[in-house]
Design an enzyme around this catalytic site. Sequence first.
Site, short mmCIF file in Angstrom:
data_model
loop_
_atom_site.label_atom_id
_atom_site.label_comp_id
_atom_site.label_asym_id
_atom_site.label_seq_id
_atom_site.Cartn_x
_atom_site.Cartn_y
_atom_site.Cartn_z
N THR A 114 83.95 114.61 19.99
CA THR A 114 84.60 114.71 21.30
C THR A 114 84.46 113.42 22.09
O THR A 114 85.36 113.07 22.88
CB THR A 114 84.06 115.89 22.13
OG1 THR A 114 82.66 115.71 22.41
CG2 THR A 114 84.28 117.21 21.42
N GLN B 276 80.04 117.92 16.24
CA GLN B 276 81.10 118.42 17.11
C GLN B 276 81.11 117.67 18.44
O GLN B 276 82.17 117.45 19.04
CB GLN B 276 80.94 119.94 17.31
CG GLN B 276 79.90 120.40 18.32
CD GLN B 276 78.44 120.17 17.92
OE1 GLN B 276 78.14 119.78 16.79
NE2 GLN B 276 77.52 120.42 18.84
N TYR B 277 79.95 117.25 18.89
CA TYR B 277 79.85 116.48 20.14
C TYR B 277 80.26 115.03 19.92
O TYR B 277 81.02 114.46 20.72
CB TYR B 277 78.41 116.56 20.67
CG TYR B 277 78.14 115.67 21.86
CD1 TYR B 277 78.72 115.96 23.09
CD2 TYR B 277 77.31 114.56 21.77
CE1 TYR B 277 78.48 115.16 24.20
CE2 TYR B 277 77.07 113.76 22.87
CZ TYR B 277 77.65 114.06 24.08
OH TYR B 277 77.41 113.27 25.17
N ASN B 278 79.77 114.41 18.83
CA ASN B 278 80.14 113.03 18.53
C ASN B 278 81.66 112.86 18.52
O ASN B 278 82.20 111.90 19.07
CB ASN B 278 79.59 112.62 17.16
CG ASN B 278 78.08 112.74 17.04
OD1 ASN B 278 77.37 112.69 18.02
ND2 ASN B 278 77.60 112.91 15.82
#
Length: 266
Positions: free
Chosen positions: A158, A154-156
């Site tokens: 963004t 989910q961070y990658n």
Amino acid sequence: MELNLNGRRALITGSSAGLGEATAKLLAAEGAAVVVHGRDKDRTEKVAQDIRDAGGTATTVFGDLADDAVAAEVARAASADGPVDILVNNAGFYRHLSWAEATPDEWRDTYNINVVSGVRMIQHLVPAMRERGWGRVITIGGGLASQPMNTHPQYNATLAARHNLTVSLARELKGTGVTSNVVSPGAILVEATKELVTEIGPARGWGNTWEEIQPNAVNALIPNDQERFGNPDEIAGAVAYLCSEYAQYISGATIRVDGGLIRSAF
């Protein structure tokens, strides 16, 4: 080299610690009037006081940029003493989760904080930059935008969105005197990085102490020509250059500050 940021006003989101703090302090040292932003009042005020103690100019704004109304108030407060010429979209959030742990709600929350929050600040502050014919928008991205890990997907994702929107904004600002660029750090040794590496190090056979873990983590995760983690001041230096008149011909670019990352280990 004198970057000559005298007379410029810079808002650095998420600047109460880490990369944002280093950036705020360097821009202030180069002459900019800095607006330090954070959610923790004490930490944010301390950074601003450090800048003032060093002879710089700094004010503070507080609030969670994931909320529309709060973001609008932060933009208003940041402009209270003069228009914002430089916006550094640094604020962000991540949790170290597996694909199974990263629920749809986690994806939505992370996207709102890491992507939409920056869009809010762009929409509030960039129109006035366009009217004045000068401005800088610098987004802090990361190598995981193009070489994602198998964890915290989910961070990658963004980070990839942050890189993409930066180029779109540069196209939108064609011919206005306002530039939009990404500074893309490698693994920078802030507290969160050290905590993550220390957490996963023993299970990966890198050792049990930081002295053992650090060189093995670099070799396993971020093999690079400098053979080390980066430090926050090195990111701040790239941001400061992009804020200067020397960088007027740079827009829609990604400036990698990653030691010459050789490959992804994932």
